[in-house]
Design a protein around this motif. Sequence first.
Motif, mmCIF file in Angstrom:
data_model
loop_
_atom_site.group_PDB
_atom_site.id
_atom_site.type_symbol
_atom_site.label_atom_id
_atom_site.label_comp_id
_atom_site.label_asym_id
_atom_site.label_seq_id
_atom_site.Cartn_x
_atom_site.Cartn_y
_atom_site.Cartn_z
ATOM 1 N N PHE A 179 -15.356 3.999 -9.963
ATOM 2 C CA PHE A 179 -15.066 2.426 -10.185
ATOM 3 C C PHE A 179 -15.577 1.503 -9.146
ATOM 4 C CE2 PHE A 179 -11.614 5.043 -12.276
ATOM 5 C CZ PHE A 179 -12.175 4.784 -13.580
ATOM 6 N N SER A 180 -15.410 1.889 -7.746
ATOM 7 C CA SER A 180 -15.775 1.083 -6.509
ATOM 8 C C SER A 180 -15.676 2.075 -5.493
ATOM 9 C CB SER A 180 -14.805 -0.125 -6.490
ATOM 10 O OG SER A 180 -15.463 -1.023 -5.442
ATOM 11 N N GLU A 181 -16.572 1.730 -4.433
ATOM 12 C CA GLU A 181 -16.741 2.645 -3.487
ATOM 13 C C GLU A 181 -15.306 2.447 -2.551
ATOM 14 O OE1 GLU A 181 -19.710 4.121 0.145
ATOM 15 O OE2 GLU A 181 -20.298 2.603 -1.197
ATOM 16 N N GLY A 182 -14.843 3.643 -1.991
ATOM 17 C CA GLY A 182 -13.757 3.454 -1.295
ATOM 18 C C GLY A 182 -12.267 3.303 -1.907
ATOM 19 N N THR A 183 -12.235 3.296 -3.183
ATOM 20 C CA THR A 183 -10.934 2.983 -4.172
ATOM 21 C C THR A 183 -10.083 4.282 -3.688
ATOM 22 O OG1 THR A 183 -12.114 1.722 -5.736
ATOM 23 C CG2 THR A 183 -9.939 2.614 -6.084
ATOM 24 N N HIS A 184 -8.720 3.620 -3.400
ATOM 25 C CA HIS A 184 -7.740 4.722 -3.203
ATOM 26 C C HIS A 184 -6.457 4.010 -3.544
ATOM 27 C CE1 HIS A 184 -7.832 2.094 0.385
ATOM 28 N NE2 HIS A 184 -6.496 2.527 0.455
ATOM 29 N N ALA A 185 -5.350 4.714 -3.829
ATOM 30 C CA ALA A 185 -4.102 4.494 -4.357
ATOM 31 C C ALA A 185 -3.064 4.675 -3.063
ATOM 32 C CB ALA A 185 -3.600 5.376 -5.440
ATOM 33 N N GLU A 186 -2.201 3.265 -3.181
ATOM 34 C CA GLU A 186 -1.080 3.185 -2.178
ATOM 35 C C GLU A 186 0.033 3.315 -3.006
ATOM 36 O OE1 GLU A 186 -1.907 -0.197 0.221
ATOM 37 O OE2 GLU A 186 -3.987 0.513 0.949
ATOM 38 N N THR A 187 0.740 4.491 -3.292
ATOM 39 C CA THR A 187 1.649 4.508 -4.065
ATOM 40 C C THR A 187 2.460 5.929 -3.801
ATOM 41 O OG1 THR A 187 2.802 4.505 -6.236
ATOM 42 C CG2 THR A 187 0.599 5.375 -6.094
ATOM 43 N N ASP A 188 3.783 6.175 -4.158
ATOM 44 C CA ASP A 188 4.451 7.334 -4.211
ATOM 45 C C ASP A 188 4.318 8.053 -5.606
ATOM 46 O OD1 ASP A 188 6.383 6.054 -5.462
ATOM 47 O OD2 ASP A 188 7.725 6.244 -3.797
ATOM 48 N N TRP A 189 3.759 7.206 -6.535
ATOM 49 C CA TRP A 189 3.848 7.778 -8.019
ATOM 50 C C TRP A 189 5.281 8.180 -8.566
ATOM 51 C CZ3 TRP A 189 -0.814 6.887 -9.916
ATOM 52 C CH2 TRP A 189 -1.775 7.054 -9.153
ATOM 53 N N GLN A 190 6.180 7.567 -7.934
ATOM 54 C CA GLN A 190 7.625 7.656 -8.787
ATOM 55 C C GLN A 190 7.744 6.333 -10.011
ATOM 56 O OE1 GLN A 190 9.401 10.477 -8.047
ATOM 57 N NE2 GLN A 190 7.394 10.819 -6.890
ATOM 58 N N ILE A 191 8.666 6.477 -10.573
ATOM 59 C CA ILE A 191 8.907 5.588 -11.753
ATOM 60 C C ILE A 191 9.300 4.383 -10.967
ATOM 61 C CG2 ILE A 191 10.281 5.003 -13.653
ATOM 62 C CD1 ILE A 191 10.026 7.877 -14.569
ATOM 63 N N GLY A 192 8.859 3.305 -11.489
ATOM 64 C CA GLY A 192 9.316 2.016 -10.955
ATOM 65 C C GLY A 192 8.404 1.631 -9.665
ATOM 66 N N SER A 193 7.924 2.510 -8.980
ATOM 67 C CA SER A 193 7.115 2.254 -7.655
ATOM 68 C C SER A 193 6.124 1.263 -8.085
ATOM 69 C CB SER A 193 6.738 3.629 -7.192
ATOM 70 O OG SER A 193 7.915 4.242 -6.514
ATOM 71 N N LYS A 194 5.687 0.532 -7.013
ATOM 72 C CA LYS A 194 4.606 -0.250 -6.680
ATOM 73 C C LYS A 194 3.372 0.664 -6.673
ATOM 74 C CE LYS A 194 2.742 -4.093 -3.934
ATOM 75 N NZ LYS A 194 3.312 -4.712 -2.711
ATOM 76 N N ALA A 195 2.244 0.352 -7.069
ATOM 77 C CA ALA A 195 0.871 1.102 -6.943
ATOM 78 C C ALA A 195 -0.078 -0.016 -6.810
ATOM 79 C CB ALA A 195 0.949 1.848 -8.240
ATOM 80 N N VAL A 196 -0.721 0.207 -5.659
ATOM 81 C CA VAL A 196 -2.128 -0.610 -5.255
ATOM 82 C C VAL A 196 -3.221 0.166 -5.320
ATOM 83 C CG1 VAL A 196 -2.965 -2.429 -3.420
ATOM 84 C CG2 VAL A 196 -0.420 -2.309 -3.768
ATOM 85 N N PHE A 197 -4.131 -0.343 -5.878
ATOM 86 C CA PHE A 197 -5.470 0.230 -5.906
ATOM 87 C C PHE A 197 -6.530 -0.816 -5.609
ATOM 88 C CE2 PHE A 197 -2.665 1.776 -9.317
ATOM 89 C CZ PHE A 197 -2.964 3.164 -9.300
ATOM 90 N N THR A 198 -7.144 -0.309 -4.118
ATOM 91 C CA THR A 198 -7.971 -1.126 -3.289
ATOM 92 C C THR A 198 -9.246 -0.275 -2.882
ATOM 93 O OG1 THR A 198 -8.087 -2.584 -1.616
ATOM 94 C CG2 THR A 198 -6.517 -0.619 -1.136
ATOM 95 N N ASP A 199 -10.196 -1.145 -2.858
ATOM 96 C CA ASP A 199 -11.428 -0.265 -2.378
ATOM 97 C C ASP A 199 -11.902 -0.906 -1.011
ATOM 98 O OD1 ASP A 199 -12.578 -3.103 -2.672
ATOM 99 O OD2 ASP A 199 -13.652 -2.727 -4.399
ATOM 100 N N ASP A 200 -13.071 -0.717 -0.406
ATOM 101 C CA ASP A 200 -13.401 -1.059 0.822
ATOM 102 C C ASP A 200 -13.698 -2.369 1.175
ATOM 103 O OD1 ASP A 200 -13.685 1.680 1.712
ATOM 104 O OD2 ASP A 200 -16.019 1.816 1.327
ATOM 105 N N SER A 201 -13.567 -3.254 -0.090
ATOM 106 C CA SER A 201 -13.716 -4.677 0.230
ATOM 107 C C SER A 201 -12.377 -5.235 0.417
ATOM 108 C CB SER A 201 -14.638 -5.268 -0.795
ATOM 109 O OG SER A 201 -13.994 -5.006 -1.957
ATOM 110 N N LYS A 202 -11.187 -4.399 0.147
ATOM 111 C CA LYS A 202 -9.964 -4.817 0.201
ATOM 112 C C LYS A 202 -9.604 -5.765 -1.259
ATOM 113 C CE LYS A 202 -9.259 -4.463 5.331
ATOM 114 N NZ LYS A 202 -9.105 -5.146 6.306
ATOM 115 N N ASN A 203 -10.450 -5.503 -2.140
ATOM 116 C CA ASN A 203 -10.140 -5.979 -3.328
ATOM 117 C C ASN A 203 -9.326 -5.249 -4.281
ATOM 118 O OD1 ASN A 203 -11.047 -8.505 -2.826
ATOM 119 N ND2 ASN A 203 -13.338 -7.957 -3.386
#
Length: 321
Positions: free
Chosen positions: A36-60
Motif C-alpha cells: 500500500f505504501s512504503e514503510g507502512t506499519h501498525a501501532e496497536t496491540d490488536w486487542q478489542i477496543g484498542s487504538k490502531a494507527v497505520f502509518t508509513d515512512d511519510s508519517k501519513n
Amino acid sequence: METKLIKKSIAILAPKENVWETIISNDKNKIWFNAFSEGTHAETDWQIGSKAVFTDDSKNGIIGKIAVKKPAEELIIEYTGVLNNGVESYDNEEAQSVKGFEEIYRLHEENGATQLDVQCDMGIEYYEMMSDAWDHALLIVKELAETSISPSALIDQLDSTTQNFLEAINAFDEEEINEVPFEGSWTAGQVVEHILKSESGLPDMLLGDSSGTKRPVDANIAEIEQIFLDFSTKLKAPHFNIPSDGPHNKAELIAAFTKEREENRKVAAGHDLTLTATAFAFPGMGELTRWEWLNFIVCHSKRHINQLKNIRKKLSEKVAG
C-alpha cells in the motif's frame, strides 16, 4: 464522499492460525503492508477496543480501533481518523470522510485450504489503485503464510531501493559526483563504486555452490537490519569493498549499477531462495541463505541512499556558505 466496497478472496495452503498470525503479527504484516505504501506499519496491540494507527515512512496514515477480534476467524477494524505528517486528526474533512469505514478479515477452511476474505470501504477516487494494491498484498500474505518468506515482497523492496538509489545518484551533476563533501568522507562516486564492489559477482555466487538450509531461512535478517539500518553508527568496509580514489563517471556508474541490479533481481524472481549459498561466508555471520543475501542488498542500499543524501546536503551547504 462517494464510496465503493473492495472485496477480495484468496485460497492459502496453510492452517488458519498461520494466516491469522500473518495478519496480526507486526513483524509479518509490515511486509505486506508495503503493497500500500512504503514503510507502512501498525501501532496497536490488536486487542478489542484498542487504538490502531497505520502509518508509513511519510508519517501519513489512518487511525482506527479494533472492533471485533475472533482469533483465526474474524478481525474488524473501524476507522476513526487520519494521520498527517505525524499529527492525528479526527474532525477535519479528511477524517470525517473515512470515519466509520470498516476493514474486515474473515477466515474459514475450505477444501484443505484457508479461505481469506477481505472487504473494506473505499473512497471512489482511490478504488482502482487500492483494489490493485490489495491483490498484491494478498499474494504476499499467501506467500508468508505458506512458506514464511515472500519473494514478491522482496522483489518490491529490490525495485524500490534500486529506484531510490538511482534518484540519489541523479541528484549529483558530473562534477559533484567526484567532490569530497567534508574531510574523511567518500565522494558520491565512491559510494556507488562501493555498492558495485559489494554486489559484483553476487548473482554468480548465489547460483553457485549451495545446500539445503536446516535453520529458519531468515534467521540472520534481524542482525543484518540492526547492522545496516542503524544510520547512527559508522561501519568499516572490508578491504575488498573499499572504492578507488576515482575520478568516477556518472553515466558509467549508473549503467553498471542498473545492470548489476537486474541480475540480482533475476535471482530473486526465478530461484529457490531457501537454499544456503556456501561459496562465500558473510564476514562475521558465516554462510547465508539466498534470502538473507538479497535482504542484505536491500538494507545495504538503504544505508548508502541515506549516505548519498547526506553528501548531497553537505555539498549544498558548501555552495550556500
